[in-house]
Design a protein around this motif. Structure first.
Motif, PDB file in Angstrom:
ATOM      1  N   THR A 341       7.213   9.366   0.319  1.00 30.89           N
ATOM      2  CA  THR A 341       6.497   8.270   0.971  1.00 30.89           C
ATOM      3  C   THR A 341       5.527   8.822   2.001  1.00 30.89           C
ATOM      4  O   THR A 341       5.844   9.789   2.702  1.00 30.89           O
ATOM      5  CB  THR A 341       7.485   7.317   1.680  1.00 30.89           C
ATOM      6  N   ILE A 342       4.344   8.205   2.089  1.00 26.45           N
ATOM      7  CA  ILE A 342       3.376   8.512   3.144  1.00 26.45           C
ATOM      8  C   ILE A 342       3.080   7.219   3.885  1.00 26.45           C
ATOM      9  O   ILE A 342       2.853   6.175   3.267  1.00 26.45           O
ATOM     10  CB  ILE A 342       2.074   9.105   2.577  1.00 26.45           C
ATOM     11  N   VAL A 343       3.085   7.293   5.211  1.00 29.40           N
ATOM     12  CA  VAL A 343       2.786   6.139   6.052  1.00 29.40           C
ATOM     13  C   VAL A 343       1.567   6.455   6.905  1.00 29.40           C
ATOM     14  O   VAL A 343       1.575   7.421   7.674  1.00 29.40           O
ATOM     15  CB  VAL A 343       3.984   5.770   6.951  1.00 29.40           C
ATOM     16  N   VAL A 419       3.711   9.782  -5.226  1.00 27.89           N
ATOM     17  CA  VAL A 419       3.988   9.387  -3.840  1.00 27.89           C
ATOM     18  C   VAL A 419       3.561   7.937  -3.601  1.00 27.89           C
ATOM     19  O   VAL A 419       2.490   7.511  -4.048  1.00 27.89           O
ATOM     20  CB  VAL A 419       3.248  10.315  -2.851  1.00 27.89           C
ATOM     21  N   GLN A 420       4.401   7.189  -2.891  1.00 26.76           N
ATOM     22  CA  GLN A 420       4.066   5.828  -2.486  1.00 26.76           C
ATOM     23  C   GLN A 420       3.423   5.878  -1.097  1.00 26.76           C
ATOM     24  O   GLN A 420       3.964   6.513  -0.189  1.00 26.76           O
ATOM     25  CB  GLN A 420       5.324   4.957  -2.441  1.00 26.76           C
ATOM     26  N   VAL A 421       2.268   5.217  -0.953  1.00 29.73           N
ATOM     27  CA  VAL A 421       1.512   5.272   0.303  1.00 29.73           C
ATOM     28  C   VAL A 421       1.389   3.865   0.886  1.00 29.73           C
ATOM     29  O   VAL A 421       1.057   2.915   0.168  1.00 29.73           O
ATOM     30  CB  VAL A 421       0.108   5.871   0.092  1.00 29.73           C
ATOM     31  N   THR A 446      11.709  -2.144  10.605  1.00 28.89           N
ATOM     32  CA  THR A 446      12.299  -2.729   9.403  1.00 28.89           C
ATOM     33  C   THR A 446      11.390  -2.517   8.197  1.00 28.89           C
ATOM     34  O   THR A 446      11.844  -2.148   7.101  1.00 28.89           O
ATOM     35  CB  THR A 446      12.548  -4.240   9.611  1.00 28.89           C
ATOM     36  N   MET A 447      10.090  -2.737   8.375  1.00 32.08           N
ATOM     37  CA  MET A 447       9.141  -2.573   7.278  1.00 32.08           C
ATOM     38  C   MET A 447       9.038  -1.111   6.838  1.00 32.08           C
ATOM     39  O   MET A 447       8.999  -0.810   5.641  1.00 32.08           O
ATOM     40  CB  MET A 447       7.774  -3.112   7.698  1.00 32.08           C
ATOM     41  N   VAL A 448       8.970  -0.199   7.802  1.00 32.33           N
ATOM     42  CA  VAL A 448       8.859   1.223   7.477  1.00 32.33           C
ATOM     43  C   VAL A 448      10.111   1.704   6.750  1.00 32.33           C
ATOM     44  O   VAL A 448      10.028   2.439   5.753  1.00 32.33           O
ATOM     45  CB  VAL A 448       8.600   2.043   8.755  1.00 32.33           C
ATOM     46  N   ILE A 452      10.353   3.372   3.046  1.00 30.80           N
ATOM     47  CA  ILE A 452      10.960   4.680   2.818  1.00 30.80           C
ATOM     48  C   ILE A 452      12.086   4.601   1.788  1.00 30.80           C
ATOM     49  O   ILE A 452      12.265   5.501   0.963  1.00 30.80           O
ATOM     50  CB  ILE A 452      11.482   5.253   4.154  1.00 30.80           C
ATOM     51  N   HIS A 453      12.832   3.519   1.816  1.00 28.96           N
ATOM     52  CA  HIS A 453      13.977   3.367   0.906  1.00 28.96           C
ATOM     53  C   HIS A 453      13.572   2.837  -0.471  1.00 28.96           C
ATOM     54  O   HIS A 453      14.436   2.555  -1.307  1.00 28.96           O
ATOM     55  CB  HIS A 453      15.017   2.437   1.528  1.00 28.96           C
ATOM     56  N   GLY A 454      12.268   2.699  -0.714  1.00 30.56           N
ATOM     57  CA  GLY A 454      11.792   2.283  -2.022  1.00 30.56           C
ATOM     58  C   GLY A 454      11.934   0.803  -2.309  1.00 30.56           C
ATOM     59  O   GLY A 454      11.822   0.363  -3.470  1.00 30.56           O
TER      60      GLY A 454
END
Length: 530
Positions: A341-343, A419-421, A446-448, A452-454
């Motif tokens: 994951t990338i934030v 990767v999910q961004v 909560t959103m992050v 991260i947990h898909g």
């Protein structure tokens, strides 16, 4: 012109009787305090002041025009050219200046926690506390590694040598000059220790892409299942706060590389902002400041020696430098697998970006190149209303190569590793700054964590009409009315107007990347700007 033999001159300096190599932390603390460079705080940290310069001097940073690098460097306001003659004359003067000192300090270590790609470095310092800073920020060698250490890059740092612009060809008394050919970083006229850290990072931003490694200005952590998350974001967006998670281990807080093996920390320490620091809000940073840590420009009570982190009378840019091992919940060594994951973090003071949105690869490349956040009214002199700020790749001052080199590498790695961004707005909702409210940290966490947990991959979304973002319709624990920013505004027409204004600023900023990025802009940029 002065005749310069770089190898001989450097060896002569290193072999001088006044040179002290690889002193321990206690020895450097003793040297810094006994020489009047710094004082000890109640907890044993070394507190120093940096005088006139309390931050980096980007307008005094240069790269030498040399055959091996001149066609690769993205010349401009960030990478300013300087001639070999100017560099060599200044180098000779600095070497002679340092030879007159009764003590010099040398640190030998590495940049890059991955042994396959690390850079061997050394710093030569006039101040003991600067050498302590280098010891804490870079990667410290084992006894075996030290015995075999051969520096590939050398930082020569003479804070008390001031250039004469009329004679030396600089713009001011201060200079930070990088020579890729001579593999030397020459620093003078400033006591701000952060120049060392960022100069080495700039070098890594030049060297690593040639090895197929993406250098990144981000924090990184890893979960119990080995899932890595990267956090990109400019100052004030919440990067440090959100990457510090008791259920995940810290890889590093600021500089990383992404190779075929995975992610690695470029540094061996942390350089944290301390203004308004409290144990309640930042317990890891607060408790990491102990014996051997370095405090820059933090006010300390003369009698009790207790730091006052709320006092910004010297500067708002107060800092603490400490080894990453001072943080309990870390990966050691600082290497991990490929990101899942990338934030991208932004603090949008206009209140128009969604609190979280799922990005396509092209959108990820676009927003990576844009590096957007906003300045608030009152944070800088002359800023009376929110202003859009763009920092290319979230680190424009440290990029020697053209920005699209890094963006294309990012896009390739997103494809290769699936990767999910996500773009996360930690700024305002329900209106711009002064009208709306700051997004609640609990909602952002909560959103992050859901990202991260898909949990946000296969859920129902709606497309935001101006930027084209995919917005989750529902996230457990987050009120649905804040997920789509337009719904959070009482005046929908005012929202549309403000959103189009921001989209137009994105479009205007993106023009600087030229024709190379037309495809990225077409597929990843705003849908509507008028």
């Amino acid at each position: 012109m002065t005749s310069v033999n770089f190898v001989n001159d450097l060896n002569d300096l290193l072999n001088s009787p006044n040179v002290r190599v690889q002193l321990s932390v206690p020895q450097l603390v003793e040297e810094a305090t006994s020489r009047g460079e710094a004082v000890l705080t109640k907890d044993g940290a070394v507190k120093a002041e940096t005088g006139k310069y309390t931050g980096r001097s980007p307008k005094d940073k240069y790269m030498v025009e040399e055959e091996i690098s001149k066609d690769k460097i993205d010349w401009g306001n960030v990478n300013r050219p300087i001639s070999s003659d100017v560099f060599e004359n200044l180098y000779a003067k600095v070497i002679n200046h340092l030879k007159q000192k009764d003590a010099l300090y040398v640190f030998k270590g590495f940049a890059g926690a991955d042994p396959e790609s690390r850079l061997s470095i050394q710093t030569i310092n006039e101040y003991a506390w600067h050498n302590l800073f280098a010891h804490q920020l870079f990667i410290r060698p084992t006894a075996e590694e030290l015995a075999a250490h051969q520096a590939e890059f050398t930082v020569v740092y003479a804070p008390t040598f001031h250039a004469d612009p009329a004679v030396d060809g600089t713009d001011s008394e201060t200079f930070i000059i990088v020579s890729m050919e001579k593999r030397i970083i020459l620093i003078g006229g400033t006591e701000y220790a952060g120049e060392m850290k960022k100069s080495i990072f700039s070098i890594m931003n030049y060297i690593l892409p040639e090895k197929g490694i993406l250098p990144m200005h981000c924090s990184a952590n890893v979960g119990p299942e080995g899932d890595v998350t990267l956090f990109f974001g400019l100052s004030g967006t919440g990067k440090t706060t959100l990457s510090a998670d008791e259920n995940r281990k810290l890889i590093g807080d600021d500089e990383h590389g992404w190779s075929d093996n995975g992610v690695f920390n470029i540094e061996g320490g942390c350089y944290a902002k301390t203004i308004n620091l409290t144990r309640e809000h930042e317990p890891q940073i607060y408790d990491a400041i102990r014996f051997g840590s370095v405090l820059e420009n933090v006010m300390v009570d003369e009698e009790t020696r207790i730091p006052d982190y709320h006092d910004g009378s010297l500067t708002e840019n107060t800092r603490a430098a400490y080894p990453i091992q001072a943080i309990s919940n870390i990966v050691d060594p600082s290497v991990a697998g490929h990101p899942k994951t990338i934030v991208f973090l932004t603090a949008d003071a206009f209140g128009v970006l969604p609190p979280i949105s799922h990005l396509t690869k092209e959108q990820a490349m676009y927003h990576f190149l844009s590096g957007y956040t906003s300045k608030l009214a009152g944070t800088e002199r002359g800023v009376t209303s929110p202003e859009a700020t763009f920092s290319t790749c979230f680190g424009s001052p440290f990029l020697p190569l053209h920005a699209t080199v890094y963006a294309e590498m990012l896009g390739n790695k997103i494809d290769e590793h699936g990767v999910q961004v996500f773009l996360v707005n930690t700024g305002w909702t329900g209106g711009e700054y002064g009208v709306g409210n700051r997004m609640k940290l609990s909602y952002t966490r909560t959103m992050v964590r859901a990202a991260i947990h898909g949990e946000l991959i296969n859920i129902e979304t709606e497309k935001e009409e101006i930027f084209g973002f995919e917005i989750p319709k529902e996230i457990p624990g987050v009120p649905t009315e804040v997920l789509n920013p337009r719904n959070a505004w009482a005046d929908k027409e005012a929202y549309d107007k403000k959103a189009k204004e921001l989209a137009k600023q994105f479009e205007s900023n993106f023009k600087k990347f030229g024709t190379v990025s037309i495809d990225i802009s077409a597929k990843g940029g705003p849908l509507v700007t008028e």
